[in-house]
Design a protein around this motif. Structure first.
Motif, PDB file in Angstrom:
ATOM      1  N   TYR A  35       0.836  -1.186   0.000  1.00 32.60           N
ATOM      2  CA  TYR A  35       0.000   0.000   0.000  1.00 32.60           C
ATOM      3  C   TYR A  35       0.878   1.246   0.000  1.00 32.60           C
ATOM      4  O   TYR A  35       1.985   1.241   0.529  1.00 32.60           O
ATOM      5  CB  TYR A  35      -0.875   0.055   1.272  1.00 32.60           C
ATOM      6  CG  TYR A  35      -1.945  -0.988   1.370  1.00 32.60           C
ATOM      7  CD1 TYR A  35      -1.671  -2.254   1.884  1.00 32.60           C
ATOM      8  CD2 TYR A  35      -3.241  -0.716   0.957  1.00 32.60           C
ATOM      9  CE1 TYR A  35      -2.662  -3.216   1.980  1.00 32.60           C
ATOM     10  CE2 TYR A  35      -4.244  -1.672   1.057  1.00 32.60           C
ATOM     11  CZ  TYR A  35      -3.936  -2.908   1.571  1.00 32.60           C
ATOM     12  OH  TYR A  35      -4.929  -3.853   1.663  1.00 32.60           O
ATOM     13  N   LEU A  88       4.690   6.949   2.577  1.00 27.89           N
ATOM     14  CA  LEU A  88       4.995   5.779   3.398  1.00 27.89           C
ATOM     15  C   LEU A  88       4.475   4.560   2.650  1.00 27.89           C
ATOM     16  O   LEU A  88       3.300   4.517   2.259  1.00 27.89           O
ATOM     17  CB  LEU A  88       4.319   5.905   4.766  1.00 27.89           C
ATOM     18  CG  LEU A  88       4.538   4.761   5.753  1.00 27.89           C
ATOM     19  CD1 LEU A  88       6.002   4.716   6.197  1.00 27.89           C
ATOM     20  CD2 LEU A  88       3.627   4.895   6.970  1.00 27.89           C
ATOM     21  N   LEU A  90       3.617   0.742   2.814  1.00 27.57           N
ATOM     22  CA  LEU A  90       3.303  -0.262   3.816  1.00 27.57           C
ATOM     23  C   LEU A  90       3.135  -1.622   3.174  1.00 27.57           C
ATOM     24  O   LEU A  90       2.523  -1.755   2.118  1.00 27.57           O
ATOM     25  CB  LEU A  90       2.014   0.105   4.549  1.00 27.57           C
ATOM     26  CG  LEU A  90       2.096   1.341   5.444  1.00 27.57           C
ATOM     27  CD1 LEU A  90       0.716   1.898   5.741  1.00 27.57           C
ATOM     28  CD2 LEU A  90       2.799   0.994   6.755  1.00 27.57           C
ATOM     29  N   GLY A 107       3.414  -4.072   8.455  1.00 28.28           N
ATOM     30  CA  GLY A 107       4.696  -3.656   8.979  1.00 28.28           C
ATOM     31  C   GLY A 107       4.667  -2.161   9.264  1.00 28.28           C
ATOM     32  O   GLY A 107       3.628  -1.511   9.102  1.00 28.28           O
TER      33      GLY A 107
END
Lengths: 115, 114
Positions: A35, A88, A90, A107
């Motif tokens: 993601y 970010l 993921l 994570g």
């Protein structure tokens, strides 16, 4: 039980470069999901791998790609990096889709910054 | 299309109070729902899930309620603690067998005041 692990924690690149992000799923999990979480946005589905095969991808250009290895770990590759790729990233894992209702476990992500 | 939304983008509560975080979903075919908690600098952490054939499920200090009639999901946190401060996401799965296709809302920021 060890959780989902991602590396590196942070990654700084410049426009046009290529980035490789890595993910190790929870032991026993065969499905891996990627993601993108950009600032101010929710989680955007990128890719899903199960048993070594890409099963589905989200609405992202082909320069986002990846693979899953025989040990179920996974790589996400982003080519020709653009400023808007800063986010970010993921990784999540779950037991195989044949296992019924299985939550995805995440994570802590790789923070990718494009300069 | 499918969407998951949250009624309140921010929620501020006093330590020890109960918190209720709400979520509206639009796909009546969704059969599985999950709540996640995301603390600053970390990935989403699984809290609790519920199948569409249930209307309530309890965990440790948390309860999820599902109202399929109005397509509403809520997360109740009892005796909220400062460590509960985080962004909370609900996620829905539009149909069985599509575990990859979780749709996440944008999240609610819960702030617990000591």
């Amino acid at each position: 039980e060890a959780g989902v692990t991602q590396s590196p924690t942070h990654l700084i690149k410049t426009r046009g470069q290529q980035a490789t992000l890595r993910c190790s799923p929870i032991s026993g999990h065969t499905s891996v999901y990627w993601y993108q979480q950009a600032l101010g946005l929710g989680l955007q589905f990128l890719l899903w791998y199960d048993e070594g095969e890409e099963r589905n991808r989200g609405n992202f250009p082909p320069r986002f790609s990846g693979r899953q290895f025989p040990n179920y770990s996974s790589e996400l590759n982003v080519n020709a990096l653009e400023l808007e790729d800063s986010a970010l990233y993921l990784c999540a894992s779950s037991r195989g889709t044949g296992s019924g209702n299985q939550p995805q476990h995440f994570g802590d992500g790789t923070r990718l910054s494009i300069l | 299309g499918e969407s998951v939304g949250l009624h309140l983008p921010t929620l501020s509560v006093q330590e020890g109070d109960n918190s209720i975080i709400n979520c509206a979903y639009s796909n009546s075919a969704s059969d599985y729902f999950i709540w996640y908690k995301q603390e600053s600098g970390k990935g989403p952490q699984f809290i609790i899930d519920i199948r569409s054939n249930m209307d309530k499920r309890q965990g440790q200090r948390v309860t999820v309620l599902l109202n399929k009639t109005v397509k509403h999901l809520s997360l109740q946190i009892a005796a909220t603690q400062p460590g509960d401060s985080a962004v909370y996401f609900c996620a829905e799965r539009p149909h069985r067998g599509s575990n990859y296709k979780l749709t996440f809302g944008k999240g609610t920021l819960l702030t617990v005041n000591p």
